[in-house]
Design a protein around this motif. Structure first.
Motif, short mmCIF file in Angstrom:
data_model
loop_
_atom_site.label_atom_id
_atom_site.label_comp_id
_atom_site.label_asym_id
_atom_site.label_seq_id
_atom_site.Cartn_x
_atom_site.Cartn_y
_atom_site.Cartn_z
N GLY A 1 -8.50 1.56 1.85
CA GLY A 1 -8.53 2.69 0.94
C GLY A 1 -7.23 3.48 0.98
N ARG A 2 -6.68 3.62 2.16
CA ARG A 2 -5.41 4.33 2.25
C ARG A 2 -4.29 3.56 1.54
N GLU B 1 -4.67 1.45 -0.93
CA GLU B 1 -4.91 1.51 -2.38
C GLU B 1 -4.45 2.85 -2.95
N ARG B 2 -4.78 3.92 -2.26
CA ARG B 2 -4.38 5.23 -2.75
C ARG B 2 -2.86 5.39 -2.76
N GLU B 3 -2.23 4.89 -1.73
CA GLU B 3 -0.78 5.03 -1.66
C GLU B 3 -0.09 4.18 -2.73
N THR C 1 -1.41 3.12 -5.56
CA THR C 1 -1.70 3.71 -6.87
C THR C 1 -0.80 4.89 -7.16
N ARG C 2 -0.59 5.69 -6.15
CA ARG C 2 0.30 6.84 -6.33
C ARG C 2 1.72 6.39 -6.63
#
Length: 930
Positions: A651-652, A654-656, A658-659
């Motif tokens: 999840g981390r 993916e979030r990074e 995506t950002r």
């Protein structure tokens, strides 16, 4: 002022020692300076006598004869020289130790060096008087090894007094029995207290052999007639102190050893008196002394409480048993020095412990072991000053015995815990000894006694870290920890790894990364013990910022994605590069699948996930976690812990990511190849470069290659790049319907010569309905000609697996008429030269076969023509025009003569022209009938 005075005392002592600027204490006529040897840095004390101190402060002695005064001064100097020389002859633990013999200074003074002393007993008693009067704390200041000056804290409690008196008794026993001497002037000024708190006898200016002594000595006896008569021209500090003198000297004129025991009794009374002086006050006059002893009430006895105020009661055993046998008129009734040490006043556990400690080197191994085993029970009862100055140094001297290392060190650390000055004692006394024992005296052979002592040090590393500075710890204790890590004994390695949480706060980052971490990594890489593996992983967890304090509620099963408590404030000890390049490769190299090791590694990975970059986590960490999570020995709960950490990291990541992509893409831009269809467009292959179809690239490209205006193409609904002069045609969304021929149905064509089959109702070919008001836009489609007189087709850029039904384009050909009877698979080569136009999807209600590229062929039965090829030209021409208007394709059949394949025959009466192909041939045929 004192520095100038010291400069005048030029001597070898001043050239070899560094003296303090101010005296730390006084002892009679001597000023005591703290000093340190310039080469060895060993602390000592320098006694300095200035001859100018003999001159009265008034400066005038009336009719005093100058020569007699000079002779008196010379006698004083000679007596003081004798005092220093006597210290050189008398060597005993209770006698002040001389280090440098007496020397004369340039101005006629004297100087000698001794062991380091704190103060004289007289100075200590004067200070205690000032404290009782409320004049503040200690006025004595000492210089530490680092150059700082600190106030000296001195205590005189019951145990200190008992210990000191025992030491004085031993010293007097040595003088009386071994040396055959009497001190003659045993006063508080003659008692020195050294740095260890021991009481030492000095002030031997009036020392000499007593009457009846049989011991050979070079010292001469004193003349009582001379020393008892005080000279008013001289200071009292250089004359015999009558306040502590025995009546044997003054009344009996007898020089006996028992006189020292009477003086010792008066000294004991001064310790408890208020003020702390002798109960006898003679003023230096022998006549006053005689008057005091003339009355029993003025003589200190048990009946008058030895003239001590009732506000300062004496200890019961001291007043009832000891003092009555010391302060007595008859010498024979007094205790000897040996009997004095055996008095019941000294019969308590603490004093007995100190006495045993003094004799410890002479005890057997069994006695030493039993003593050290019971010592921790009574350590809390000792005064802290006694522990630091007496007990601790004595125990450290026993570290040379390897069999006693463990019990001695256990007691040493127990004392450091309870001592208020434990930090100073540990740095100055303990650390150098530990380095000497474990690092300097290293041997190749395995020493069990040293390993046992090393284990004690590791178990008490928290105490060492609290009482040691960073520099001392790095220099003296860190090498000991590294030595334990290299040991083949697993217990030592485990204990060394367990000290990490106490060691890290003391060391700096460079030392941790360069010295401590390589040792831990080496142990982890080479060990075969699961316990050491787990302990090493715990060490990595701590180095990556993990905490094991009581506030941590992590049970290794909640994973990184569950925040069940506030995050710890601890930060990673090691930097990100070391974690990624050193620790993670070590974790990758774990081969065992034991659950304990796996779960310990999981804790480390959790911390790694908080330190490292997401790219590193995705490429290096997650594959390892997946491999570990599939371990065959893990249970469900442990597997779920791995999955929780994997999901949290994913999840981390993916979030990074995506950002990052959101920041780089600018919102909705794309760069790639895709297949899609928009509203009002035919389905086809769309190739984009990230700018979209709205930019009009197709229109720009058409304008570029054709040289025509883009408006003509943009308004041409079918998107045919070859036809820009037709009227716009509306487009509709096409639907495909499939046609499946019957099993016994064989398609035939009208020009075949096979047996005619029964006529069947022809099926109308697929036609495209073109609404008039909806323009068609196609990305890759080609437009068909819209002129009713010309039927031009373009070969579609689609799959050739299927062809649309073709109609005759001129009056010399007839439409394709397949029939059921008689079939052929041959196709005229002439027709292949005519470009084909792709057929659109069929209209609902019609039957046809749709090819992969959108083309369709009518495979239904067609009636065989009754007449020749030219007889039915009019009807077929009308059908052809009608089909062409509806958007279907036409394929002209071959000529009736088999030998004229590929040649279009003109009608009768016209000259035959060379056959052409493509658009030119078709145009000539069409213009011939117009």
């Amino acid at each position: 002022m004192f520095s100038k005075a010291l400069s005048s005392f030029s001597s070898p002592i001043t050239s070899n020692y560094t003296l303090s600027a101010q005296p730390s204490s006084t002892a009679g006529p001597w000023k005591i300076f703290d000093a340190r040897h310039k080469k060895t840095s060993k602390a000592c004390s320098v006694f300095v006598f200035d001859q100018k101190s003999l001159v009265p402060q008034g400066g005038s002695l009336g009719r005093t004869n100058a020569s007699s005064l000079k002779r008196a001064h010379e006698e004083v100097v000679e007596r003081l020289r004798k005092e220093a020389s006597s210290l050189a002859r008398l060597r005993h633990p209770s006698i002040l130790e001389l280090q440098e013999p007496v020397e004369e200074t340039r101005n006629g003074g004297l100087m000698f060096a001794t062991e380091a002393v704190t103060a004289s007993l007289a100075s200590l008693l004067r200070e205690k008087d000032g404290q009782e009067r409320g004049n503040g704390g200690s006025r004595y200041v000492v210089e530490e090894a680092d150059g700082t000056r600190k106030r000296r804290e001195l205590e005189i409690d019951e145990l200190e007094i008992q210990k000191g008196l025992l030491q004085l008794g031993k010293g007097l026993e040595f003088l009386h029995e071994s040396a055959g001497l009497v001190h003659g002037n045993l006063t508080p000024e003659a008692i020195m207290i050294n740095a260890k708190g021991d009481w030492k006898i000095s002030g031997l200016a009036f020392c000499g052999p007593y009457e009846g002594s049989t011991t050979a000595t070079s010292m001469t006896a004193i003349s009582l007639s001379e020393v008892l008569n005080h000279d008013p021209r001289l200071p009292r500090t250089v004359q015999l102190d009558l306040d502590y003198t025995s009546p044997d000297f003054v009344l009996d004129n007898s020089l006996t050893s028992a006189a020292d025991m009477f003086s010792l009794g008066l000294l004991i009374l001064a310790l408890y008196n208020s003020p702390h002086t002798s109960p006898l006050s003679t003023g230096g006059s022998p006549s006053s002394y005689k008057r005091i002893f003339a009355s029993s009430s003025s003589v200190p006895t048990q009946s008058n409480n030895f003239l001590v105020p009732s506000s300062h009661p004496l200890p019961p055993k001291l007043s009832s048993e000891l003092l009555p046998r010391l302060i007595t008129r008859r010498p024979a009734q007094r205790l000897s020095a040996r009997e004095f040490q055996e008095a019941s006043f000294f019969s308590n556990i603490l004093v007995s412990t100190l006495r045993f400690l003094d004799a410890l080197p002479a005890k057997t191994a069994q006695e030493k072991s039993a003593f050290l085993k019971g010592l921790p029970k009574i350590i809390p009862q000792f005064p802290k000053s006694v522990l630091e100055k007496k007990v601790l140094p004595a125990l450290l001297e026993e570290l040379k015995d390897r069999e006693l290392l463990a019990p001695v060190l256990s007691n040493v650390f127990a004392m450091i815990k309870v001592m208020p000055t434990g930090k100073r004692a540990f740095e100055t006394l303990v650390c150098p000894k530990l380095r000497e024992v474990f690092l300097t005296q290293r041997s190749a052979e395995r020493d069990l006694g040293k390993e046992a002592g090393l284990m004690v040090v590791l178990e008490n590393m928290s105490v060492a870290a609290e009482n040691c500075s960073g520099k001392e710890f790095r220099d003296d204790l860190l090498p000991i920890i590294l030595l334990a890590l290299e040991s083949p004994t697993h217990g030592l390695v485990d204990a060394a790894l367990g000290t990490l949480e106490h060691v890290l706060p003391v060391l700096d980052f460079t030392t941790i990364k360069g010295e401590l971490f390589p040792g831990i990594a080496g142990v982890f890489a080479r060990t075969s013990s699961l316990a050491i593996k787990i302990r090493g992983l715990d060490a990595f967890y701590t180095l990556c910022g993990g905490t094991t304090g009581p506030s941590e509620r992590d049970d290794d099963l909640n994973g990184i994605g569950v925040a069940d408590h506030k995050p710890s404030s601890a930060s990673a000890i090691l930097d990100k590069f070391t974690v990624q390049e050193k620790i993670v490769p070590l974790l990758k190299g774990i081969k065992t699948k034991e659950p304990g090791v796996m779960m310990a590694a999981l804790r480390v990975f959790k911390q790694v996930g908080q330190v490292c970059d997401t790219d590193f986590l995705a490429m290096d960490v997650l594959p390892v976690l997946w491999s570990m999570s599939l371990g065959p020995l893990l249970n469900l709960q442990q597997f779920q812990a791995f999955m929780s950490l994997i999901k949290g990291m994913g999840g981390r990541i993916e979030r990074e990511q995506t950002r990052k992509l959101g920041e780089m893409g600018g919102g909705g831009a794309s760069n790639g190849v895709g297949v899609g269809a928009g509203k009002g467009k035919n389905v086809g292959l769309a190739v984009g470069n990230g700018l979209g179809d709205e930019m009009g690239e197709e229109a720009d490209f058409e304008t570029l290659v054709s040289g025509r205006k883009a408006a003509a193409t943009a308004t041409n609904g079918d998107g045919d790049l070859m036809n820009d002069f037709g009227a716009p045609r509306p487009a509709v969304r096409m639907q495909q319907q499939s046609y499946t021929p019957a099993a016994n149905e064989t398609p035939t064509f009208s020009w075949q010569t096979s047996t005619p089959a029964p006529m069947a109702q022809p099926i109308r070919p697929l036609q495209r309905q073109v609404p008039q008001q909806q323009p068609q836009q196609s990305m890759n489609g080609l437009r068909a000609p819209l002129s009713p007189g010309i039927g031009r087709t373009v070969t579609p850029d689609q799959s050739l697996s299927g062809f649309a039904p073709l109609m005759p384009a001129s009056q010399f050909s007839q439409p394709l008429q397949p029939s059921r009877a008689g079939s052929t698979n041959s196709v005229s080569m002439a027709t292949s030269a005519i470009p084909l136009r792709p057929a659109t999807n069929g209209i609902p209600g019609t039957n046809g076969v749709a090819g992969a590229g959108g083309s369709s062929i009518d495979w239904s039965a067609a009636p065989k023509p009754a007449g020749g090829a030219w007889s039915q030209q009019s009807a077929q021409q009308q059908q052809t025009m009608r089909s062409s208007a509806n958007g279907t394709f036409g394929l002209p059949p071959p000529p009736t003569s088999p030998n004229a394949i590929g040649v279009m025959r003109p009608p009768p009466g016209q000259q035959q022209k060379p056959a052409g192909g493509g658009l030119d041939s078709l145009s000539r045929l069409a213009s011939a009938w117009m």
